[in-house]
Design a protein around this motif. Structure first.
Motif, PDB file in Angstrom:
ATOM      1  N   PHE A  79      28.201  43.756  48.069  1.00  0.00           N
ATOM      2  CA  PHE A  79      29.630  43.623  48.356  1.00  0.00           C
ATOM      3  C   PHE A  79      29.835  43.297  49.826  1.00  0.00           C
ATOM      4  O   PHE A  79      29.044  43.713  50.677  1.00  0.00           O
ATOM      5  CB  PHE A  79      30.376  44.913  47.997  1.00  0.00           C
ATOM      6  CG  PHE A  79      30.223  45.324  46.559  1.00  0.00           C
ATOM      7  CD1 PHE A  79      30.951  44.709  45.559  1.00  0.00           C
ATOM      8  CD2 PHE A  79      29.320  46.325  46.203  1.00  0.00           C
ATOM      9  CE1 PHE A  79      30.809  45.084  44.235  1.00  0.00           C
ATOM     10  CE2 PHE A  79      29.166  46.708  44.891  1.00  0.00           C
ATOM     11  CZ  PHE A  79      29.914  46.082  43.894  1.00  0.00           C
ATOM     12  N   GLY A  80      30.872  42.551  50.113  1.00  0.00           N
ATOM     13  CA  GLY A  80      31.177  42.198  51.494  1.00  0.00           C
ATOM     14  C   GLY A  80      31.487  43.414  52.336  1.00  0.00           C
ATOM     15  O   GLY A  80      31.903  44.465  51.812  1.00  0.00           O
ATOM     16  N   PRO A  81      31.310  43.321  53.655  1.00  0.00           N
ATOM     17  CA  PRO A  81      31.505  44.487  54.537  1.00  0.00           C
ATOM     18  C   PRO A  81      32.919  45.047  54.495  1.00  0.00           C
ATOM     19  O   PRO A  81      33.124  46.243  54.717  1.00  0.00           O
ATOM     20  CB  PRO A  81      31.147  43.944  55.923  1.00  0.00           C
ATOM     21  CG  PRO A  81      31.270  42.455  55.806  1.00  0.00           C
ATOM     22  CD  PRO A  81      30.898  42.121  54.409  1.00  0.00           C
ATOM     23  N   ASP A  82      33.905  44.212  54.239  1.00  0.00           N
ATOM     24  CA  ASP A  82      35.292  44.678  54.183  1.00  0.00           C
ATOM     25  C   ASP A  82      35.838  44.698  52.761  1.00  0.00           C
ATOM     26  O   ASP A  82      37.036  44.883  52.544  1.00  0.00           O
ATOM     27  CB  ASP A  82      36.180  43.769  55.049  1.00  0.00           C
ATOM     28  CG  ASP A  82      35.754  43.775  56.509  1.00  0.00           C
ATOM     29  OD1 ASP A  82      35.388  44.858  57.009  1.00  0.00           O
ATOM     30  OD2 ASP A  82      35.768  42.696  57.138  1.00  0.00           O
ATOM     31  N   GLU A  83      34.948  44.502  51.773  1.00  0.00           N
ATOM     32  CA  GLU A  83      35.382  44.423  50.379  1.00  0.00           C
ATOM     33  C   GLU A  83      35.506  45.818  49.777  1.00  0.00           C
ATOM     34  O   GLU A  83      34.575  46.621  49.842  1.00  0.00           O
ATOM     35  CB  GLU A  83      34.379  43.596  49.574  1.00  0.00           C
ATOM     36  CG  GLU A  83      34.764  43.391  48.119  1.00  0.00           C
ATOM     37  CD  GLU A  83      33.729  42.561  47.373  1.00  0.00           C
ATOM     38  OE1 GLU A  83      33.964  42.272  46.185  1.00  0.00           O
ATOM     39  OE2 GLU A  83      32.691  42.207  47.980  1.00  0.00           O
ATOM     40  N   SER A  84      36.669  46.108  49.195  1.00  0.00           N
ATOM     41  CA  SER A  84      36.819  47.367  48.480  1.00  0.00           C
ATOM     42  C   SER A  84      36.161  47.243  47.110  1.00  0.00           C
ATOM     43  O   SER A  84      35.949  46.143  46.604  1.00  0.00           O
ATOM     44  CB  SER A  84      38.295  47.734  48.330  1.00  0.00           C
ATOM     45  OG  SER A  84      38.979  46.750  47.560  1.00  0.00           O
ATOM     46  N   VAL A  85      35.838  48.373  46.515  1.00  0.00           N
ATOM     47  CA  VAL A  85      35.158  48.394  45.230  1.00  0.00           C
ATOM     48  C   VAL A  85      36.071  49.071  44.209  1.00  0.00           C
ATOM     49  O   VAL A  85      36.488  50.220  44.417  1.00  0.00           O
ATOM     50  CB  VAL A  85      33.813  49.135  45.317  1.00  0.00           C
ATOM     51  CG1 VAL A  85      33.128  49.154  43.950  1.00  0.00           C
ATOM     52  CG2 VAL A  85      32.905  48.474  46.362  1.00  0.00           C
ATOM     53  N   THR A  86      36.377  48.349  43.150  1.00  0.00           N
ATOM     54  CA  THR A  86      37.231  48.884  42.087  1.00  0.00           C
ATOM     55  C   THR A  86      36.374  49.187  40.871  1.00  0.00           C
ATOM     56  O   THR A  86      35.656  48.316  40.373  1.00  0.00           O
ATOM     57  CB  THR A  86      38.338  47.889  41.710  1.00  0.00           C
ATOM     58  OG1 THR A  86      39.145  47.620  42.859  1.00  0.00           O
ATOM     59  CG2 THR A  86      39.216  48.446  40.605  1.00  0.00           C
ATOM     60  N   VAL A  87      36.430  50.425  40.417  1.00  0.00           N
ATOM     61  CA  VAL A  87      35.591  50.883  39.297  1.00  0.00           C
ATOM     62  C   VAL A  87      36.506  51.337  38.163  1.00  0.00           C
ATOM     63  O   VAL A  87      37.336  52.231  38.347  1.00  0.00           O
ATOM     64  CB  VAL A  87      34.660  52.023  39.722  1.00  0.00           C
ATOM     65  CG1 VAL A  87      33.717  52.396  38.580  1.00  0.00           C
ATOM     66  CG2 VAL A  87      33.864  51.647  40.966  1.00  0.00           C
ATOM     67  N   THR A  88      36.346  50.711  37.001  1.00  0.00           N
ATOM     68  CA  THR A  88      37.165  51.043  35.837  1.00  0.00           C
ATOM     69  C   THR A  88      36.264  51.211  34.609  1.00  0.00           C
ATOM     70  O   THR A  88      35.143  50.702  34.588  1.00  0.00           O
ATOM     71  CB  THR A  88      38.203  49.939  35.556  1.00  0.00           C
ATOM     72  OG1 THR A  88      37.530  48.689  35.387  1.00  0.00           O
ATOM     73  CG2 THR A  88      39.190  49.821  36.703  1.00  0.00           C
ATOM     74  N   PRO A  89      36.727  51.897  33.568  1.00  0.00           N
ATOM     75  CA  PRO A  89      35.925  52.020  32.348  1.00  0.00           C
ATOM     76  C   PRO A  89      35.875  50.703  31.594  1.00  0.00           C
ATOM     77  O   PRO A  89      36.667  49.791  31.843  1.00  0.00           O
ATOM     78  CB  PRO A  89      36.669  53.095  31.550  1.00  0.00           C
ATOM     79  CG  PRO A  89      38.084  53.003  32.028  1.00  0.00           C
ATOM     80  CD  PRO A  89      37.997  52.633  33.478  1.00  0.00           C
ATOM     81  N   MET A  90      34.935  50.577  30.658  1.00  0.00           N
ATOM     82  CA  MET A  90      34.878  49.398  29.813  1.00  0.00           C
ATOM     83  C   MET A  90      36.181  49.276  29.026  1.00  0.00           C
ATOM     84  O   MET A  90      36.665  50.257  28.445  1.00  0.00           O
ATOM     85  CB  MET A  90      33.682  49.478  28.855  1.00  0.00           C
ATOM     86  CG  MET A  90      32.344  49.370  29.546  1.00  0.00           C
ATOM     87  SD  MET A  90      30.942  49.213  28.378  1.00  0.00           S
ATOM     88  CE  MET A  90      30.905  50.884  27.701  1.00  0.00           C
ATOM     89  N   ARG A  91      36.735  48.087  28.999  1.00  0.00           N
ATOM     90  CA  ARG A  91      38.080  47.912  28.445  1.00  0.00           C
ATOM     91  C   ARG A  91      38.102  47.774  26.932  1.00  0.00           C
ATOM     92  O   ARG A  91      39.158  47.906  26.312  1.00  0.00           O
ATOM     93  CB  ARG A  91      38.732  46.674  29.075  1.00  0.00           C
ATOM     94  CG  ARG A  91      38.886  46.782  30.578  1.00  0.00           C
ATOM     95  CD  ARG A  91      39.568  45.573  31.167  1.00  0.00           C
ATOM     96  NE  ARG A  91      39.544  45.602  32.622  1.00  0.00           N
ATOM     97  CZ  ARG A  91      40.065  44.672  33.396  1.00  0.00           C
ATOM     98  NH1 ARG A  91      40.637  43.620  32.846  1.00  0.00           N
ATOM     99  NH2 ARG A  91      39.991  44.782  34.712  1.00  0.00           N
ATOM    100  N   THR A  92      36.963  47.493  26.320  1.00  0.00           N
ATOM    101  CA  THR A  92      36.947  47.247  24.885  1.00  0.00           C
ATOM    102  C   THR A  92      36.980  48.532  24.076  1.00  0.00           C
ATOM    103  O   THR A  92      37.402  48.526  22.923  1.00  0.00           O
ATOM    104  CB  THR A  92      35.702  46.417  24.516  1.00  0.00           C
ATOM    105  OG1 THR A  92      35.772  45.174  25.213  1.00  0.00           O
ATOM    106  CG2 THR A  92      35.625  46.138  23.034  1.00  0.00           C
ATOM    107  N   PHE A  93      36.551  49.642  24.666  1.00  0.00           N
ATOM    108  CA  PHE A  93      36.425  50.888  23.921  1.00  0.00           C
ATOM    109  C   PHE A  93      37.432  51.927  24.418  1.00  0.00           C
ATOM    110  O   PHE A  93      37.816  51.926  25.591  1.00  0.00           O
ATOM    111  CB  PHE A  93      35.004  51.427  24.040  1.00  0.00           C
ATOM    112  CG  PHE A  93      33.955  50.405  23.703  1.00  0.00           C
ATOM    113  CD1 PHE A  93      33.851  49.906  22.413  1.00  0.00           C
ATOM    114  CD2 PHE A  93      33.091  49.909  24.673  1.00  0.00           C
ATOM    115  CE1 PHE A  93      32.904  48.951  22.091  1.00  0.00           C
ATOM    116  CE2 PHE A  93      32.140  48.951  24.357  1.00  0.00           C
ATOM    117  CZ  PHE A  93      32.047  48.470  23.062  1.00  0.00           C
ATOM    118  N   PRO A  94      37.845  52.829  23.532  1.00  0.00           N
ATOM    119  CA  PRO A  94      38.823  53.851  23.937  1.00  0.00           C
ATOM    120  C   PRO A  94      38.286  54.730  25.063  1.00  0.00           C
ATOM    121  O   PRO A  94      37.112  55.091  25.082  1.00  0.00           O
ATOM    122  CB  PRO A  94      39.033  54.669  22.647  1.00  0.00           C
ATOM    123  CG  PRO A  94      38.565  53.789  21.535  1.00  0.00           C
ATOM    124  CD  PRO A  94      37.469  52.943  22.109  1.00  0.00           C
TER     125      PRO A  94
END
Length: 267
Positions: A79-94
């Motif tokens: 990831f870039g030095p100023d890039e934030s990281v967005t973490v989300t669950p898999m969207r296909t499953f509940p």
């Protein structure tokens, strides 16, 4: 040591939102390391599924900056030095909670696949396989069941109604593995189309692109399986044989030397 901004999805199956955290990141770490530090320092109730931390169990599947990945294999240095990281669950499953999904759909589909069917009366050690057949099976068996291919498949992801009739790339690959096994006597071409929804797959190769084991799911499993299904349905010799009584029925397994075959190292 540096500080990085992490946006982590928090919530359950009812509702949720992204929460922002400033987290310490050290050289050589992966996203899963940072999530563990986040649990230890700021969010002890954060739900994260993981096991081996070596990219071999498939437990820590999630979406990182919109791309389905294994958290233990996503290096922070990418990831870039100023890039934030967005973490989300898999969207296909509940979602069960936070980053943990209910992937029981996949286990249900696994139970629907008929098991390996050897020739009647055969015993272990009665046959030998060609090396090409061994290599084909070994590629498919590298699957760690991370279900990233299932998650990214738009046939499942965008169409909830397809979950009843479509098994998804991971399990169509399993059907292909058994269908192409030289000692499996079951004819799986009919069920691949009629029960597991092979026809829904439009071979966009999105499943291949996200596979952490680099299995060529589309080229080596799904396309050859589609070819065999088409041969079974449209081959004029097979059709003629069924009409004049050379076959007992359309679903009767054909002799090995008459079944549709593919050639080349990728088939």
């Amino acid at each position: 040591m540096t500080k990085r901004t992490f946006h982590v999805w928090r919530g359950d199956g009812g509702a949720g939102s992204l929460a922002a955290y400033e987290v310490e990141v050290n050289e050589g770490e992966v996203v899963l390391d940072v999530l563990h530090r986040l649990q230890a320092t700021q969010a002890p109730d954060l739900a994260v599924r993981w096991n081996c931390k070596a990219g071999k169990c498939g437990s820590c599947s999630m979406e990182i900056n919109g791309r389905p990945r294994l958290a233990c294999m996503a290096r922070m240095s990418t990831f870039g030095p100023d890039e934030s990281v967005t973490v989300t669950p898999m969207r296909t499953f509940p979602v069960i909670r936070d980053l943990v999904c209910d992937v029981s759909y996949n286990y249900q589909k696994a139970r629907e696949i008929p098991s390996f069917t050897p020739p009647p009366g055969s015993a272990p050690g009665d046959f030998r396989m060609r090396q090409a057949d061994v290599q084909r099976m070994q590629e498919f068996r590298k699957c760690i069941e991370c279900f990233l291919c299932q998650n990214v498949c738009h046939v499942i992801r965008d169409h909830e109604e397809n979950k009843e009739s479509f098994s998804g790339p991971r399990f169509l690959m399993r059907v292909a593995e058994l269908e192409m096994h030289p000692e499996d006597t079951a004819d799986r071409r009919a069920i691949a189309q009629d029960e597991f929804g092979l026809g829904y797959c439009n071979i966009t190769k999105c499943c291949t692109e996200v596979c952490p084991e680099h299995i060529r799911i589309t080229d080596n499993a799904l396309i050859p399986l589609k070819e065999r299904v088409a041969d079974r349905k449209y081959d004029p010799l097979v059709w003629l044989g069924s009409k004049i009584g050379l076959r007992k029925g359309a679903d009767t397994p054909l002799p090995p030397n008459t079944r549709a075959t593919t050639t080349g190292p990728e088939q």
